[in-house]
Design a protein around this motif. Structure first.
Motif, short mmCIF file in Angstrom:
data_model
loop_
_atom_site.label_atom_id
_atom_site.label_comp_id
_atom_site.label_asym_id
_atom_site.label_seq_id
_atom_site.Cartn_x
_atom_site.Cartn_y
_atom_site.Cartn_z
N CYS A 109 0.82 -1.22 0.00
CA CYS A 109 0.00 0.00 0.00
C CYS A 109 0.85 1.26 0.00
O CYS A 109 0.33 2.35 -0.26
N GLU A 110 2.14 1.16 0.32
CA GLU A 110 3.10 2.26 0.33
C GLU A 110 2.80 3.33 1.37
O GLU A 110 3.29 4.45 1.29
N HIS A 139 -5.13 -8.67 2.83
CA HIS A 139 -5.55 -8.53 1.43
C HIS A 139 -4.84 -9.55 0.54
O HIS A 139 -5.47 -10.19 -0.29
N CYS A 140 -3.54 -9.69 0.75
CA CYS A 140 -2.73 -10.65 -0.02
C CYS A 140 -2.53 -11.91 0.83
O CYS A 140 -1.41 -12.25 1.23
N TYR A 271 -2.37 -12.41 -8.95
CA TYR A 271 -1.71 -11.14 -8.69
C TYR A 271 -2.44 -10.00 -9.39
O TYR A 271 -2.60 -8.91 -8.83
N SER A 272 -2.89 -10.26 -10.62
CA SER A 272 -3.60 -9.24 -11.39
C SER A 272 -4.92 -8.88 -10.73
O SER A 272 -5.28 -7.71 -10.63
N GLU A 273 -5.65 -9.88 -10.25
CA GLU A 273 -6.94 -9.63 -9.60
C GLU A 273 -6.77 -8.86 -8.30
O GLU A 273 -7.60 -8.02 -7.95
N VAL A 276 -1.50 -6.63 -7.48
CA VAL A 276 -0.16 -6.65 -6.88
C VAL A 276 0.84 -7.29 -7.86
O VAL A 276 1.77 -7.98 -7.44
N GLN A 277 0.63 -7.06 -9.17
CA GLN A 277 1.54 -7.65 -10.16
C GLN A 277 2.97 -7.22 -9.93
O GLN A 277 3.91 -7.94 -10.30
#
Length: 373
Positions: A109-110, A139-140, A271-273, A276-277
């Motif tokens: 999220c930075e 989330h991940c 990752y795309s969904e 977070v690619q």
């Protein structure tokens, strides 16, 4: 340039105060368009395009690129753009916070977090490369399967010296085979084994030691094939088949952990969904960004004057050195005035200097007389 892969960003509280839409500006615009404004430093963020002068700024036009789109739909914003950080939503530095604590940036999220608000104590030695906060771990969720193997651990580089344990196992196996051969020789069994191996090769069937495996594969061919291909093609599913623990904490990762993530088709789709690619991109890291900046600075440190001189004859070298010294002296004196007054040097100031310098140079050239010796 569109959305830059990673760049230093600022938020201008003068132009976009609390209550207004969040906006981010690049380093160049922070100097050129917001030099006297109150800015929040956001450090680096990925895939961001400068907002300076777009519809979020009601009375400001960008001086570097006046024609801009009204909005940058690909940009992502959070409380950092209002000068607030962490789960506590406090400014940094916080005048009311007397507890010494470092801020750590989440690489997903930075956002920036106080070390004490992560739910886990950061490694004392600071021996970690990146951090993923609690919310981003939820989330991940797939990262928890990797965390049991990678998070908080040091991954050694892939060298032969690091696989001594594996080599030890191989060596033991080789020794045991040699020992078996010696035993067979002594007991007279070697001849019998040789005949059995020849017979197996003749009928193209496995030897007795692998006969059970062959029958098992014949009985369950589909199930075994699916399981084998599934594990061999997806590292994540293989890790998820083993027990691992999920916690409500942040996690700390070593330097090359991203290279360990699975890149099979299913994982890339996931990752795309989850958007977070970038996790599989080694050049997305802040360290890679800093190393690139260091490399660019080293390239800039090369003296262009010396490179040019090496391609000239003696007379041209002397003339160039004289001109260069005149330019250096006059430019230094010109810029010193801005430093003494504490004002920003703008593009038109530099253009004015060089126009004046060229004019003085022409006047000097017109007065010169040349003689042959």
């Amino acid at each position: 340039q569109g959305a830059v892969k990673r760049q230093a960003l600022y938020a201008c509280s003068t132009c976009t105060p609390p209550g207004a839409e969040p906006a981010g500006i690049c380093l160049a615009c922070s100097y050129e368009c917001h030099g006297t404004h109150r800015l929040f430093e956001l450090y680096t963020k990925r895939n961001f395009r400068c907002d300076c002068g777009n519809s979020k700024f009601k009375n400001l036009q960008c001086k570097l690129l006046p024609e801009k789109g009204k909005v940058n739909s690909g940009n992502k914003y959070n409380d950092n753009f209002y000068g607030l950080y962490c789960t506590c939503k406090r400014p940094y530095p916080d005048p009311e916070d007397e507890i010494p604590d470092e801020m750590i940036q989440c690489i997903v999220c930075e956002d920036w977090f106080h070390g004490r608000h992560l739910g886990a104590v950061p490694p004392e030695s600071g021996d970690f490369h990146e951090m993923v906060c609690q919310a981003c771990m939820n989330h991940c969720h797939f990262l928890w399967a990797y965390a049991s193997q990678l998070a908080g651990k040091k991954i050694p580089p892939l060298t032969k010296a690091n696989s001594l344990e594996d080599e030890g196992i191989v060596l033991k196996a080789e020794e045991s085979e040699e020992q078996k051969k010696e035993i067979k020789k002594e007991s007279g069994m070697e001849h019998h084994d040789t005949k059995e191996e020849e017979q197996s090769e003749q009928f193209n069937e496995p030897s007795t030691s692998s006969g059970y495996c062959s029958k098992f594969l014949q009985k369950f061919p589909v199930e075994i094939a699916e399981t084998t291909s599934e594990f061999s093609s997806c590292k994540l599913k293989e890790l998820q088949s083993k027990p691992f623990v999920k916690k409500d904490t942040a996690t700390f990762w070593p330097s090359n952990w991203r290279s360990k993530l699975c890149t099979c088709e299913d994982c890339l789709k996931m990752y795309s969904e989850l958007e977070v690619q970038f996790l599989t991109d080694e050049y997305d890291t802040v360290l890679a960004y800093e190393n690139k900046g260091t490399s660019d600075q080293e390239t800039e440190r090369r003296d262009p004057l010396m490179d040019t001189l090496n391609s000239m004859n003696r007379v041209q070298q002397v003339e160039l050195i004289c001109e260069y010294n005149d330019l250096k002296t006059e430019l230094t004196d010109y810029l010193r005035r801005f430093a003494d007054e504490g004002t920003v040097v703008k593009r038109e100031d530099i253009q004015h200097f060089f126009e004046e310098f060229q004019s003085r140079k022409r006047r000097r050239t017109n007065r010169m007389q040349y003689y042959c010796s």
